[in-house]
Design an enzyme around this catalytic site. Structure first.
Site, PDB file in Angstrom:
ATOM      1  N   LYS A 117     -84.192  -1.921 -47.537  1.00 56.34           N
ATOM      2  CA  LYS A 117     -84.109  -0.544 -47.963  1.00 56.34           C
ATOM      3  C   LYS A 117     -83.210  -1.286 -49.744  1.00 56.34           C
ATOM      4  O   LYS A 117     -83.223  -2.263 -49.615  1.00 56.34           O
ATOM      5  CB  LYS A 117     -82.566   0.327 -48.502  1.00 56.34           C
ATOM      6  CG  LYS A 117     -83.146   1.263 -49.005  1.00 56.34           C
ATOM      7  CD  LYS A 117     -84.203   2.199 -48.512  1.00 56.34           C
ATOM      8  CE  LYS A 117     -84.115   3.942 -48.579  1.00 56.34           C
ATOM      9  NZ  LYS A 117     -84.895   4.844 -47.422  1.00 56.34           N
TER      10      LYS A 117
HETATM   11  N1  GLU Z   1     -88.591   6.265 -48.090  1.00 49.04           N
HETATM   12  C1  GLU Z   1     -88.781   6.302 -47.058  1.00 49.04           C
HETATM   13  C2  GLU Z   1     -87.707   6.156 -46.050  1.00 49.04           C
HETATM   14  O1  GLU Z   1     -86.752   6.728 -46.481  1.00 49.04           O
HETATM   15  C3  GLU Z   1     -90.065   5.232 -47.177  1.00 49.04           C
HETATM   16  C4  GLU Z   1     -90.505   4.155 -48.062  1.00 49.04           C
HETATM   17  C5  GLU Z   1     -91.006   3.573 -47.919  1.00 49.04           C
HETATM   18  O2  GLU Z   1     -92.369   3.845 -47.249  1.00 49.04           O
HETATM   19  O3  GLU Z   1     -91.457   2.925 -47.813  1.00 49.04           O
HETATM   20  O4  GLU Z   1     -88.423   6.730 -45.223  1.00 49.04           O
END
Ligand code: GLU
Length: 430
Positions: A117
């Site tokens: 993240k």
């Molecule tokens: N922000 C999305 C999540 O919290 C995933 C992001 C991505 O597709 O890598 O699952």
């Protein structure tokens, strides 16, 4: 001179309420799976945590320095994968917690990824488009030594979307000298994005809410839904349940205000409003309610689709939903979990790492399509997505039943076991 004996607590740099939730959840799972403390540290502590300064020219000719993070949780099963959050109070600890949840989410869905993240501590609503581009490009540029299509693949999260992903891709591609669309997911389709990626998280939440109602033998038609958060996840989940499943949306909120009507809100008007507004603050087409009260109203499906820790020890005992479908990451605190465990026969929890996995699953499809330069159509994407979600859902429900544990513990157990097995089989280098 006395030798230095102090051993720094490796968790100290991550101190944060969200990290505390991730850590407590892991403590519960370690206990359930009998994971020794030293092995637990190896599983839980992020592999890499990068903090960068992001200097940007502002429109008034001054410069501002924003802080950016990227946390790569583990690299055991492939590249790391995870979203990029632009939010005013983002911390390293919160980013780390979100990277840990991404690991469990990917493992539960059997994706060949570790979790990651990242993000920038900024308020994207206060930046002009040019400033936002500056933040996005400089952040990606600072991350170039640490990312790559086989190292760490960024995606969207709160405060970012297709445009930011396109700037990330362009910045990386200009650096290496050719287009590398597999460096990020969540791009526009005409730049190598996957059809259905934008809708995937919300559609997955709706699909799993329906699966839960099905287990409870509740016919969804005309039943009620309350959704907290009206961004990409909440609005699409609500739209899917409203148009496709013919449910009634009785509560909608965003970070500015909340609306509730037991008879059903005029959903189309909310959608129309969002076409030309950034938030719901000046929407006047429905009765308002205190946002904290909204989630306590009776409904069949409650979807927290905003930030962490909104369901806590204070309100978990007063929820009146039948299904809690966690569209957000980490919306429920361990204190709330203790209460929900007692209320297991009243409230069916679809835990975050299962419920909102649709986003990263279609991100995985996007990455695969980019690497192969071979693109799928909408029904191929949807079919593959729902197959994975359904299999995960069944595994979680089965395991929870067999071991008489909560759905969250069951989901975490399946995920942590998979990562643990992979780590132990690869062994410790050198
Ligand atoms: N922000 C999305 C999540 O919290 C995933 C992001 C991505 O597709 O890598 O699952």
């Amino acid at each position: 001179m006395a030798a230095r004996t102090a051993i720094t607590d490796p968790y100290a740099i991550y101190e944060d309420p969200a990290f505390d939730i991730a850590r407590k959840q892991f403590a519960a799972i370690s206990q359930h799976l009998n994971i020794p403390a030293d092995e637990g540290d190896r599983l839980l502590l992020p592999k890499r945590a990068i903090t960068v300064s992001v200097p940007v020219h502002l429109d008034d000719d001054s410069t501002a320095v924003f802080t950016g993070y990227r946390v790569q949780h583990h690299l055991t099963m492939g590249p790391t994968k995870g979203g990029t959050r632009f939010a005013p109070n983002l911390t390293l600890g919160e980013t780390a917690a979100l990277s840990i949840w991404m690991s469990w989410k990917c493992a539960l869905a059997n994706l060949p990824y570790g979790g990651a993240k990242g993000g920038v501590c900024c308020d994207p609503r206060k930046l002009s488009l040019r400033e936002l581009e500056g933040v996005s490009r400089r952040y990606m540029q600072e991350m170039i030594p640490f990312v790559g299509p086989h190292t760490d693949v960024m995606g969207p999260d709160m405060g970012t979307g297709e445009q930011v992903m396109a700037w990330f891709m362009d910045t990386y591609s200009m650096y290496v000298g050719h287009s590398v669309n597999a460096i990020v997911t969540g791009k526009p389709t005409y730049l190598g994005g996957s059809v259905g990626r934008k809708e995937s998280t919300g559609r997955g939440v709706a699909f799993l809410a329906e699966r839960a109602l099905d287990v409870l033998k509740i016919d969804p038609t005309g039943k009620t839904v309350i959704v907290q958060g009206f961004g990409n996840v909440g609005s699409i989940a609500a739209a899917s349940l409203y148009y496709k499943t013919q449910m009634k949306i009785t509560g909608i909120s965003d970070h500015t205000c909340a609306f509730y009507d037991a008879k059903g809100l005029p959903f189309e008007k909310f959608e129309k409003h969002m076409e030309s507004n950034r938030d719901l603050s000046n929407f006047d087409g429905a009765p308002r309610i205190d946002p904290g009260e909204m989630i306590l109203q009776p409904c069949e499906v409650l979807i927290p689709a905003a930030v962490e820790a909104v369901i806590d020890g204070d309100n978990a005992g007063r929820l009146q939903c039948r299904v809690l479908a966690e569209g957000a990451n980490g919306p429920t605190t361990p204190a709330a979990d203790a209460i929900l465990d007692q209320r297991w026969d009243e409230i069916f929890v679809v835990p975050d790492i299962l419920c909102n996995a649709g986003g990263v699953i279609v991100s995985y499809f996007e990455w695969v399509q980019d690497l192969q330069s071979l693109f799928w159509n909408e029904s191929e994407v949807a079919d593959k997505l729902f197959r994975i979600l359904d299999a995960s859902f069944q595994q979680v429900v089965r395991r929870a039943k067999a071991e008489k544990i909560s759905h969250r513990l069951a989901a975490l157990a399946i995920a942590v076991e998979r990562v643990r097995k992979a780590k132990n089989t690869r062994g410790l280098f050198p």
